[in-house]
Design an enzyme around this catalytic site. Structure first.
Site, mmCIF file in Angstrom:
data_model
loop_
_atom_site.group_PDB
_atom_site.id
_atom_site.type_symbol
_atom_site.label_atom_id
_atom_site.label_comp_id
_atom_site.label_asym_id
_atom_site.label_seq_id
_atom_site.Cartn_x
_atom_site.Cartn_y
_atom_site.Cartn_z
ATOM 1 N N GLU A 154 20.529 50.092 38.622
ATOM 2 C CA GLU A 154 19.074 49.951 38.462
ATOM 3 C C GLU A 154 18.320 51.220 38.825
ATOM 4 O O GLU A 154 17.376 51.619 38.137
ATOM 5 C CB GLU A 154 18.566 48.780 39.309
ATOM 6 C CG GLU A 154 18.854 47.408 38.720
ATOM 7 C CD GLU A 154 20.263 46.929 38.972
ATOM 8 O OE1 GLU A 154 20.657 45.898 38.386
ATOM 9 O OE2 GLU A 154 20.987 47.588 39.761
ATOM 10 N N HIS B 268 18.709 35.974 45.282
ATOM 11 C CA HIS B 268 18.338 35.958 43.873
ATOM 12 C C HIS B 268 17.141 35.052 43.614
ATOM 13 O O HIS B 268 16.916 34.627 42.478
ATOM 14 C CB HIS B 268 19.515 35.488 43.012
ATOM 15 C CG HIS B 268 20.705 36.389 43.044
ATOM 16 N ND1 HIS B 268 21.546 36.453 44.136
ATOM 17 C CD2 HIS B 268 21.179 37.278 42.138
ATOM 18 C CE1 HIS B 268 22.504 37.336 43.888
ATOM 19 N NE2 HIS B 268 22.298 37.851 42.686
#
Length: 376
Positions: free
Chosen positions: A99, A168
């Site tokens: 990322e 998450h």
């Protein structure tokens, strides 16, 4: 993508001007007198996002997509389905699981006049890239005295899904909403998803686009106006989903649906609730919120995120500062539990706001229930 960058850097400003002129021809201004059929068709949020990406890529060759599995796999949630086949690997780029790396590349491409749409498989993973999002993207226009625009969109699912655990399940609306230089959007319906994503891609500033995984498969009615390629939803403008007289309920993303269900139940008990879909976290539509509170004299804020320093806290402050004299009851704030998200399904449900929580809060605001302090 490197080929696109080389072409744009070599062509200079004249190339960008020519592209802009072409873009104007591709997007005729919508006429106020244009007639749209009132008949609505159903569209999933997934298809709304996909069609928005497709149309913007077709209209503007500077728009490209990048992220993990956006190409060959057609997106982890199939948002980018069919786009690799249509636009090729130079404009739909599969990236490694890095990322920080691909977000930095995207920001650099935006510096050079391209319009990247960076997908995070979940916004929890954006923490790997938060330096690029805030320090490289959000602050550059200010630090360059307006000389450098950063037209980039960071998009992906945000907040709790189902059974994915603490790492998450976070909501990042308040995180990114606190940062000057960013625009932060959180769609609820297919109209929101389509109109706001198109507006985000066309915007000259970096936009954080917070979707919800559990909404992707939900269908909503969309009008012919929404399906028109020129349609965009205004950034910074909330939408009143349901008008009411007794209490204002603000919400965003999946919580809008919960607020509407709560309003339906409340109506059967004689409480008329006005439901505001915030749509835009930054800029926040304070005017619409305060106008509603001045009408209903009561406020309930709803969000999935943590309560401390949350979006609801900012709304409460705005109302206290601008409309305190209109309040007939303390503001009620509904948020996620102040704990990391549990994995167990029964505990997970307790950690996320439910429809019944909103109903109880609205009743407290209307003095139709025992206050929390008196119920312990």
């Amino acid at each position: 993508m490197w080929g696109i960058v080389r072409k744009k850097v070599g062509a200079g400003a004249s190339c960008i001007l020519t592209s802009g002129q072409a873009l104007q021809r591709l997007r005729p201004a919508a006429s106020a007198s244009r007639y749209y059929s009132s008949a609505a068709k159903e569209m999933t949020v997934r298809d709304a996002l996909n069609s928005a990406l497709d149309e913007e890529m077709s209209a503007d060759p500077k728009v490209f997509l990048m992220g993990e599995e956006v190409g060959e796999y057609q997106g982890a949630y199939k948002i980018t389905k069919g786009l690799l086949e249509k636009y090729g690997p130079e404009r739909v780029l599969d990236t490694p699981i890095t990322e920080a790396g691909f977000t930095g590349i995207g920001v650099g491409a935006a510096y050079h006049g391209l319009k990247p749409v960076v997908e995070f498989m979940t916004f929890n993973f954006s923490m790997q890239a938060i330096d690029h999002i805030i320090n490289s993207a959000a602050k550059t226009n200010y630090m360059s005295a307006g000389q450098i625009s950063v037209p980039i969109v960071f998009r992906g699912p945000n907040g709790a899904a189902a059974g994915v655990g603490a790492q998450h399940s976070q909501c990042y609306a308040a995180w990114y909403g606190a940062c000057p230089g960013l625009k932060v959007l959180a769609p609820y319906s297919s109209e929101d998803a389509r109109g706001l994503l198109k507006a985000a891609i066309r915007d000259p500033d970096p936009v954080v686009f917070l979707e919800n995984e559990l909404l992707y498969g939900e269908s909503f009615p969309v009008s012919a106006e929404v399906l028109d390629s020129s349609f965009t939803a205004p950034i910074g403008k909330a939408k009143i989903e349901r008008e009411g007289e007794d209490v204002t309920i603000t919400a965003f993303s999946k919580m809008v649906g919960y607020a509407l269900k709560a309003a339906e139940v409340l109506s059967k008990e004689g409480i008329s609730a006005e439901v505001i879909n915030l749509r835009s976290i930054r800029p926040l539509d304070r005017a619409t919120i305060n106008a509603s509170v001045r009408k209903t004299n009561r406020l309930v804020t709803v969000e999935e995120g943590f309560p401390q320093h949350g979006v609801g806290a900012e709304i409460c402050t705005s109302v206290v500062e601008e409309s305190f004299g209109y309040l007939d009851a303390p503001v009620q704030r509904i948020a996620g539990a102040d704990i990391p998200m549990p994995y167990a399904a029964n505990l997970e449900r307790m950690a996320v706001p439910q429809v019944e929580d909103i109903i109880r809060a609205a009743k407290r605001a209307c003095y139709r229930a025992v206050p929390l302090a008196a119920s312990g």
